[in-house]
Design a protein around this motif. Structure first.
Motif, PDB file in Angstrom:
ATOM      1  N   PHE A 217      63.277  61.928  17.266  1.00 17.99           N
ATOM      2  CA  PHE A 217      62.061  61.105  17.341  1.00 17.99           C
ATOM      3  C   PHE A 217      62.150  60.041  16.251  1.00 17.99           C
ATOM      4  CE2 PHE A 217      57.888  60.046  18.498  1.00 17.99           C
ATOM      5  CZ  PHE A 217      57.031  60.069  17.408  1.00 17.99           C
ATOM      6  N   SER A 218      62.820  58.945  16.535  1.00 19.78           N
ATOM      7  CA  SER A 218      63.028  57.919  15.518  1.00 19.78           C
ATOM      8  C   SER A 218      61.951  56.842  15.628  1.00 19.78           C
ATOM      9  CB  SER A 218      64.418  57.305  15.638  1.00 19.78           C
ATOM     10  OG  SER A 218      64.586  56.718  16.911  1.00 19.78           O
ATOM     11  N   LEU A 219      61.689  56.202  14.504  1.00 25.33           N
ATOM     12  CA  LEU A 219      60.692  55.129  14.413  1.00 25.33           C
ATOM     13  C   LEU A 219      61.396  53.809  14.160  1.00 25.33           C
ATOM     14  CD1 LEU A 219      57.668  54.195  14.115  1.00 25.33           C
ATOM     15  CD2 LEU A 219      57.975  54.563  11.649  1.00 25.33           C
ATOM     16  N   LYS A 220      61.131  52.832  15.001  1.00 23.79           N
ATOM     17  CA  LYS A 220      61.683  51.504  14.817  1.00 23.79           C
ATOM     18  C   LYS A 220      60.581  50.551  14.381  1.00 23.79           C
ATOM     19  CE  LYS A 220      63.009  48.571  18.167  1.00 23.79           C
ATOM     20  NZ  LYS A 220      63.848  47.955  19.253  1.00 23.79           N
ATOM     21  N   ILE A 221      60.860  49.837  13.289  1.00 21.39           N
ATOM     22  CA  ILE A 221      59.921  48.833  12.796  1.00 21.39           C
ATOM     23  C   ILE A 221      60.589  47.477  12.970  1.00 21.39           C
ATOM     24  CG2 ILE A 221      58.522  48.045  10.859  1.00 21.39           C
ATOM     25  CD1 ILE A 221      58.839  50.846   9.627  1.00 21.39           C
ATOM     26  N   SER A 222      59.994  46.659  13.772  1.00 19.56           N
ATOM     27  CA  SER A 222      60.524  45.312  14.031  1.00 19.56           C
ATOM     28  C   SER A 222      59.848  44.292  13.134  1.00 19.56           C
ATOM     29  CB  SER A 222      60.295  44.940  15.500  1.00 19.56           C
ATOM     30  OG  SER A 222      60.872  45.893  16.360  1.00 19.56           O
ATOM     31  N   ASP A 223      60.572  43.212  12.839  1.00 17.63           N
ATOM     32  CA  ASP A 223      59.995  42.134  12.022  1.00 17.63           C
ATOM     33  C   ASP A 223      59.328  42.710  10.767  1.00 17.63           C
ATOM     34  OD1 ASP A 223      57.290  39.742  12.451  1.00 17.63           O
ATOM     35  OD2 ASP A 223      59.113  39.623  11.236  1.00 17.63           O
ATOM     36  N   SER A 224      60.091  43.431   9.974  1.00 18.11           N
ATOM     37  CA  SER A 224      59.558  44.133   8.803  1.00 18.11           C
ATOM     38  C   SER A 224      58.778  43.199   7.884  1.00 18.11           C
ATOM     39  CB  SER A 224      60.709  44.767   8.019  1.00 18.11           C
ATOM     40  OG  SER A 224      61.377  45.725   8.796  1.00 18.11           O
ATOM     41  N   GLN A 225      57.664  43.708   7.389  1.00 13.10           N
ATOM     42  CA  GLN A 225      56.823  42.941   6.469  1.00 13.10           C
ATOM     43  C   GLN A 225      56.700  43.693   5.148  1.00 13.10           C
ATOM     44  OE1 GLN A 225      53.144  42.333   8.623  1.00 13.10           O
ATOM     45  NE2 GLN A 225      54.168  41.229  10.283  1.00 13.10           N
ATOM     46  N   LEU A 226      56.353  42.945   4.102  1.00  4.97           N
ATOM     47  CA  LEU A 226      56.246  43.562   2.776  1.00  4.97           C
ATOM     48  C   LEU A 226      55.245  44.719   2.789  1.00  4.97           C
ATOM     49  CD1 LEU A 226      56.346  40.396   0.477  1.00  4.97           C
ATOM     50  CD2 LEU A 226      58.213  41.988   0.999  1.00  4.97           C
ATOM     51  N   GLY A 227      54.221  44.601   3.598  1.00  2.29           N
ATOM     52  CA  GLY A 227      53.213  45.658   3.688  1.00  2.29           C
ATOM     53  C   GLY A 227      53.701  46.921   4.372  1.00  2.29           C
ATOM     54  N   ASP A 228      54.887  46.890   4.931  1.00  2.00           N
ATOM     55  CA  ASP A 228      55.443  48.083   5.555  1.00  2.00           C
ATOM     56  C   ASP A 228      56.076  49.023   4.521  1.00  2.00           C
ATOM     57  OD1 ASP A 228      56.680  46.164   8.380  1.00  2.00           O
ATOM     58  OD2 ASP A 228      54.735  47.141   8.074  1.00  2.00           O
ATOM     59  N   ALA A 229      56.231  48.547   3.297  1.00  2.00           N
ATOM     60  CA  ALA A 229      56.819  49.385   2.254  1.00  2.00           C
ATOM     61  C   ALA A 229      55.932  50.594   2.009  1.00  2.00           C
ATOM     62  CB  ALA A 229      56.987  48.594   0.967  1.00  2.00           C
ATOM     63  N   ALA A 230      56.514  51.777   2.150  1.00  2.00           N
ATOM     64  CA  ALA A 230      55.722  53.011   2.068  1.00  2.00           C
ATOM     65  C   ALA A 230      56.655  54.199   2.208  1.00  2.00           C
ATOM     66  CB  ALA A 230      54.662  53.057   3.179  1.00  2.00           C
ATOM     67  N   MET A 231      56.078  55.381   2.058  1.00  2.00           N
ATOM     68  CA  MET A 231      56.742  56.628   2.433  1.00  2.00           C
ATOM     69  C   MET A 231      56.327  56.909   3.875  1.00  2.00           C
ATOM     70  SD  MET A 231      58.719  59.084   1.248  1.00  2.00           S
ATOM     71  CE  MET A 231      58.486  59.485  -0.472  1.00  2.00           C
ATOM     72  N   TYR A 232      57.291  57.226   4.715  1.00  2.00           N
ATOM     73  CA  TYR A 232      57.006  57.538   6.115  1.00  2.00           C
ATOM     74  C   TYR A 232      57.328  59.000   6.387  1.00  2.00           C
ATOM     75  CZ  TYR A 232      56.359  52.613   7.126  1.00  2.00           C
ATOM     76  OH  TYR A 232      55.878  51.329   7.137  1.00  2.00           O
ATOM     77  N   PHE A 233      56.375  59.666   7.028  1.00  2.00           N
ATOM     78  CA  PHE A 233      56.541  61.074   7.356  1.00  2.00           C
ATOM     79  C   PHE A 233      56.500  61.270   8.866  1.00  2.00           C
ATOM     80  CE2 PHE A 233      56.381  63.061   3.258  1.00  2.00           C
ATOM     81  CZ  PHE A 233      55.621  62.222   2.470  1.00  2.00           C
TER      82      PHE A 233
END
Lengths: 113, 117
Positions: free
Chosen positions: B75-91
């Motif tokens: 179950f992978s997560l793809k983030i497109s067009d990454s933005q600075l606000g995407d910086a985080a810990m992902y669980f």
């Protein structure tokens, strides 16, 4: 918006003290949870409650107890704090139903010295 | 007991590029739910996306999408067009489809995502 609040962002306690962490949610959710978050271990469930006065042990209940006297409030109690309980504690709540998300509080960083 | 594994403790990506976070899980159940949660530096965890196991179509929420491979238990997560606000810990998290108690979540170890400007 759902709000889950926790009584303290940072807490410093001494070994052997009794510690109370409070959590309040304002959306009339049936379910409430207490997690512990440690680096490299993710979140681990301590206790949860699916109704007032009902509670169930999670994966790491040892050294903890909980209280839920009112629907909106869920308290985590460290009967005799120890240094290995230094951690981030997260509270969450959710409505009934399997697909519903859990809403988290901001967390309490507890240090036991 | 179910387990969730995130094998990437840290990832980084250039702003505007695409990044994929990995998650695998172990279960004997056929009915369950999978979630990705985001925890920004302020620590309030929020839901990013959810997937019902009985749905073959991959879930999508704006720039976030998943690649759900049920047979492979991935179950992978793809983030497109990454933005600075995407910086985080992902669980990554798993919930059983059985109606037991309060439907507790099982979490992975987390992946810290850094966005480079």
């Amino acid at each position: 918006d759902v709000k889950v609040t926790q009584s303290s962002r940072y807490l410093v306690k001494r070994t052997g003290e009794k510690v109370f962490l409070e959590c309040v949610q304002d959306m009339d959710h049936e379910n409430m949870f207490w997690y512990r978050q440690d680096p490299g271990l993710g979140l681990r469930l301590i206790y949860f409650s699916y109704d007032v006065k009902m509670k169930e042990k999670g994966d790491i209940p040892e050294g903890y107890s909980v209280s839920r006297e009112k629907k909106e409030r869920f308290s985590l109690i460290l009967e005799s704090a120890s240094t290995n309980q230094t951690s981030m504690y997260l509270c969450a709540s959710s409505s009934g139903g399997l697909a519903y998300e859990q809403y988290f509080g901001p967390g309490t960083r507890l240090t036991v010295t | 007991a179910q387990t969730v594994t995130q094998s990437q403790p840290e990832m980084s990506v250039q702003e505007a590029e695409t990044v994929t976070l990995s998650c695998t899980y172990d279960t004997s159940e056929s009915d369950y739910y999978l979630f990705w949660y985001k925890q920004p530096p302020s620590r309030q965890m929020i839901l990013v996306i959810r997937q019902e196991a009985y749905k073959q179509q991959n879930a999508t929420e704006n720039r976030f999408s998943v690649n759900f491979q049920k047979a492979a238990k991935s179950f992978s997560l793809k983030i497109s067009d990454s933005q600075l606000g995407d910086a985080a810990m992902y669980f990554c998290a798993y919930r059983s489809g059985l109606n037991q108690g309060a439907q507790k979540l099982v979490f992975g170890q987390g992946t810290r995502l850094t966005i480079n400007p």
